[in-house]
Design a protein around this motif. Structure first.
Motif, mmCIF file in Angstrom:
data_model
loop_
_atom_site.group_PDB
_atom_site.id
_atom_site.type_symbol
_atom_site.label_atom_id
_atom_site.label_comp_id
_atom_site.label_asym_id
_atom_site.label_seq_id
_atom_site.Cartn_x
_atom_site.Cartn_y
_atom_site.Cartn_z
ATOM 1 N N MET A 72 0.846 -1.170 0.000
ATOM 2 C CA MET A 72 0.000 0.000 0.000
ATOM 3 C C MET A 72 0.892 1.233 0.000
ATOM 4 S SD MET A 72 -3.039 1.164 2.633
ATOM 5 C CE MET A 72 -2.589 -0.073 3.772
ATOM 6 N N ASP A 92 -2.383 5.954 -0.091
ATOM 7 C CA ASP A 92 -3.552 5.163 0.291
ATOM 8 C C ASP A 92 -3.784 5.157 1.794
ATOM 9 O OD1 ASP A 92 -4.380 4.365 -2.250
ATOM 10 O OD2 ASP A 92 -2.937 2.731 -2.297
ATOM 11 N N MET A 93 -2.907 5.820 2.553
ATOM 12 C CA MET A 93 -3.021 5.861 4.009
ATOM 13 C C MET A 93 -3.956 6.995 4.425
ATOM 14 S SD MET A 93 -0.816 3.504 5.141
ATOM 15 C CE MET A 93 -0.376 4.009 6.769
ATOM 16 N N HIS A 133 -11.760 3.776 -6.100
ATOM 17 C CA HIS A 133 -10.563 2.952 -6.198
ATOM 18 C C HIS A 133 -10.830 1.481 -5.897
ATOM 19 C CE1 HIS A 133 -8.170 6.588 -6.521
ATOM 20 N NE2 HIS A 133 -8.790 7.051 -5.461
ATOM 21 N N ARG A 134 -11.720 1.211 -4.942
ATOM 22 C CA ARG A 134 -12.037 -0.169 -4.556
ATOM 23 C C ARG A 134 -13.398 -0.181 -3.881
ATOM 24 N NH1 ARG A 134 -7.352 1.290 -1.795
ATOM 25 N NH2 ARG A 134 -6.153 -0.169 -3.007
ATOM 26 N N PHE A 193 -12.117 6.197 3.375
ATOM 27 C CA PHE A 193 -11.305 5.007 3.626
ATOM 28 C C PHE A 193 -12.185 3.930 4.237
ATOM 29 C CE2 PHE A 193 -8.365 8.418 3.338
ATOM 30 C CZ PHE A 193 -7.181 7.872 2.876
ATOM 31 N N ARG A 227 -12.182 0.132 6.387
ATOM 32 C CA ARG A 227 -11.413 -0.791 7.221
ATOM 33 C C ARG A 227 -12.322 -1.948 7.545
ATOM 34 N NH1 ARG A 227 -11.240 -2.365 12.259
ATOM 35 N NH2 ARG A 227 -12.708 -0.794 12.969
ATOM 36 N N VAL A 267 -5.905 -2.361 9.064
ATOM 37 C CA VAL A 267 -5.463 -1.591 7.901
ATOM 38 C C VAL A 267 -6.649 -0.900 7.230
ATOM 39 C CG1 VAL A 267 -4.379 -1.739 5.626
ATOM 40 C CG2 VAL A 267 -3.537 -3.152 7.514
ATOM 41 N N SER A 268 -6.493 0.405 6.996
ATOM 42 C CA SER A 268 -7.491 1.183 6.253
ATOM 43 C C SER A 268 -6.977 1.414 4.841
ATOM 44 C CB SER A 268 -7.734 2.533 6.925
ATOM 45 O OG SER A 268 -8.344 2.363 8.166
ATOM 46 N N MET A 269 -7.905 1.431 3.874
ATOM 47 C CA MET A 269 -7.542 1.664 2.479
ATOM 48 C C MET A 269 -8.461 2.721 1.884
ATOM 49 S SD MET A 269 -6.906 -2.182 1.083
ATOM 50 C CE MET A 269 -8.286 -2.902 1.954
ATOM 51 N N ARG A 270 -7.870 3.619 1.098
ATOM 52 C CA ARG A 270 -8.699 4.636 0.434
ATOM 53 C C ARG A 270 -9.603 3.958 -0.586
ATOM 54 N NH1 ARG A 270 -5.921 9.565 -2.412
ATOM 55 N NH2 ARG A 270 -4.612 7.828 -2.923
ATOM 56 N N VAL A 271 -10.874 4.349 -0.575
ATOM 57 C CA VAL A 271 -11.815 3.780 -1.532
ATOM 58 C C VAL A 271 -12.296 4.800 -2.554
ATOM 59 C CG1 VAL A 271 -12.579 1.907 -0.044
ATOM 60 C CG2 VAL A 271 -13.766 4.085 0.072
#
Length: 130
Positions: free
Chosen positions: A1, A5-6, A65-66, A95, A97, A103-107
């Motif tokens: 990542m 993306d954080m 993004h996801r 984001f 989680r 872990v968090s991810m940008r969406v």
């Protein structure tokens, strides 16, 4: 990542849980629900900065993004990028989680434009409180 993306190192404006009622026909969280959460967060930042009522007038660069799954914690971050006489641009990122992970991810992300309005819904100057 990647670092991009954080999540930002500031508190989220909104933190919520994605629920089954928020899904699209494919079973993922509906993009419109996510956009509404982002608009709420941006609106909160806009009203605080303008010291009053504001309205969304544009959303630019919305990128998904996801996907977000049912049960995910969704955190929305808002940053005021610019302030004009009556309007402002607010960059918003969301984001996800998983509820069982750290872990968090940008969406998604977008830039929201708001205009400050008075009681009659007409544009008004944004107060400079510096």
């Amino acid at each position: 990542m990647s670092k991009d993306d954080m999540p930002p190192a500031v508190p989220a404006v909104i933190r919520t849980i994605a629920m089954p009622a928020d899904t699209n026909p494919a079973g993922d969280i509906f993009g419109g629900w996510l956009m509404a959460q982002m608009d709420l967060a941006a609106g909160n930042a806009a009203a605080r900065r303008a010291r009053g009522r504001c309205a969304t007038i544009a959303v630019d660069g919305m990128v998904f993004h996801r996907p977000v799954a049912v049960g995910d914690e969704v955190s929305i971050f808002a940053r005021i990028d610019s302030v004009g006489r009556t309007s402002m641009k607010i960059h918003v990122e969301a984001f996800r989680r998983s509820r069982h992970e750290e872990v968090s991810m940008r969406v998604t992300q977008a830039t929201f434009t708001f205009v400050a309005i008075d009681e009659e819904g007409k544009k008004r100057p944004i107060v400079d409180y510096k």
